[in-house]
Design a protein around this motif. Sequence first.
Motif, short mmCIF file in Angstrom:
data_model
loop_
_atom_site.label_atom_id
_atom_site.label_comp_id
_atom_site.label_asym_id
_atom_site.label_seq_id
_atom_site.Cartn_x
_atom_site.Cartn_y
_atom_site.Cartn_z
N LEU A 80 0.87 -1.19 0.00
CA LEU A 80 0.00 0.00 0.00
C LEU A 80 0.89 1.23 0.00
CD1 LEU A 80 -2.95 1.03 0.25
CD2 LEU A 80 -2.61 1.06 2.72
N ASN A 81 0.86 1.98 -1.05
CA ASN A 81 1.80 3.11 -1.28
C ASN A 81 3.20 2.59 -0.99
OD1 ASN A 81 -0.04 5.00 -2.11
ND2 ASN A 81 -0.65 5.35 0.01
N GLU A 82 4.14 2.67 -0.90
CA GLU A 82 5.46 2.05 -0.77
C GLU A 82 5.54 1.04 0.40
OE1 GLU A 82 7.48 3.21 -3.30
OE2 GLU A 82 5.56 4.18 -3.75
N ARG A 83 4.49 0.89 1.19
CA ARG A 83 4.61 0.09 2.41
C ARG A 83 4.08 -1.34 2.21
NH1 ARG A 83 1.43 1.25 8.07
NH2 ARG A 83 2.70 -0.13 9.35
N VAL A 84 4.93 -2.32 2.59
CA VAL A 84 4.48 -3.71 2.52
C VAL A 84 3.53 -3.96 3.69
CG1 VAL A 84 5.19 -6.13 2.55
CG2 VAL A 84 6.65 -4.41 1.46
N ILE A 85 2.28 -4.33 3.40
CA ILE A 85 1.34 -4.59 4.49
C ILE A 85 1.14 -6.09 4.71
CG2 ILE A 85 0.14 -2.36 4.32
CD1 ILE A 85 -2.10 -3.75 2.78
#
Length: 372
Positions: A80-85
Amino acid sequence: MNVQKQGSARVTAGVSFAARLSFEDIFHSYASGVETLRGVSLTAEPGEVLCLLGPSGSGKTTLLRIAAGIEPQSSGRVVLNERVIAGPGVFLPPEQRSIGLVFQDFALFPHLTILDNVRFGLTALSPEEARHEAMIALERVGLQAYAGAYPHVLSGGEQQRVALARALAPRPAVLLMDEPFSGLDSRLKDSVRAETLDILRQSRATAIVVTHDAEEAMRMGDRIALLKDGRLVQVGTAEELYQHPANLFVAGFFSEINEFEAAVENGMVETPLGRFPAPEALEEGAEATVAVRLSGFLVNQDSGAIPARIVSRRFLGVVEHLELAVPGADRNMRARIRCGQLPPKARDIWIDIVPSDVLVFTRQSFETQTIV
Ligand code: ADP
Ligand code: MG
């Protein structure tokens, strides 16, 4: 970035940011061991409505559940946006993902008021703040007047909007909707769909809407991702998928077709409806499948390329469906024409085929191919 227009009837409050949600090479199996998703890579761009389309059992719900954090994938990442969720060693719980989910059956609590239903997920806020945010969400769907009422007084379409308000209330960055209109009768569907699209645009949330109905996907989606047996078959705009289907499965999903098998000879394929050029990718002698859309028939009483006999006619209002016997074809052809083009007693007619309604594919070239 909570933009509110003073005095407007519906609040045009947005989400906190426009988000990009990416699935990277997602594999998934349920305990039964059968692979449900096989290498799905797909991105919903900020603010877009992406329709996830596919037949029943193709893995659509599973993919949404993985994004929402209520089902872990076997491998691959959700970003999600550069973040690995969700990925190797990472699993953000659902409440920390900023992803809202609207279920197929709305699932409103019958014993709670509309306001309390919408407020349900806002546990992190104080009661007054939660009430305020829930009212904003209800205004956004135009149902603030029903805050104190119970779900049973609302129509199916209004209940669907409450479910939408509940999902929007926490201001999610991404909204996932699983067959949100399948419970509505067909007369309601069109208007609820249009309203939902308006609300999604106003909220500026990125949305993934699941459906098994190609027409619904074309009406709603900025882009469409078509899933089959856990694999992405094709991703693109409605026009791209309709006009340039990657394979026979896509063609058949977007329009009814007549199918023929033929071998390529001198760059052409021969069918009872005529000779058509084969795509360059098909070599001389290659086995091809030719698809002719039902809309690709021009009918005439006096002249044309191919003689045909009308076997049956079905009046459908704007159009009528014909079944036609054509020399050299072992099955009847199906055609769709505008009403009023043939007199009621017409029997032996002539047909011409519209070239853009003919699609030629390599036989069995599909299953694994992805065209983005
Ligand atoms: P869709 O939403 O496209 O209809 P699903 O994601 O629900 O597809 O299901 C994909 C496949 O996984 C189907 O074959 C289905 O039978 C199977 N499946 C779905 N849910 C479960 C479950 N909880 N346990 C085992 N198999 C499941
Ligand atoms: Mg499903």
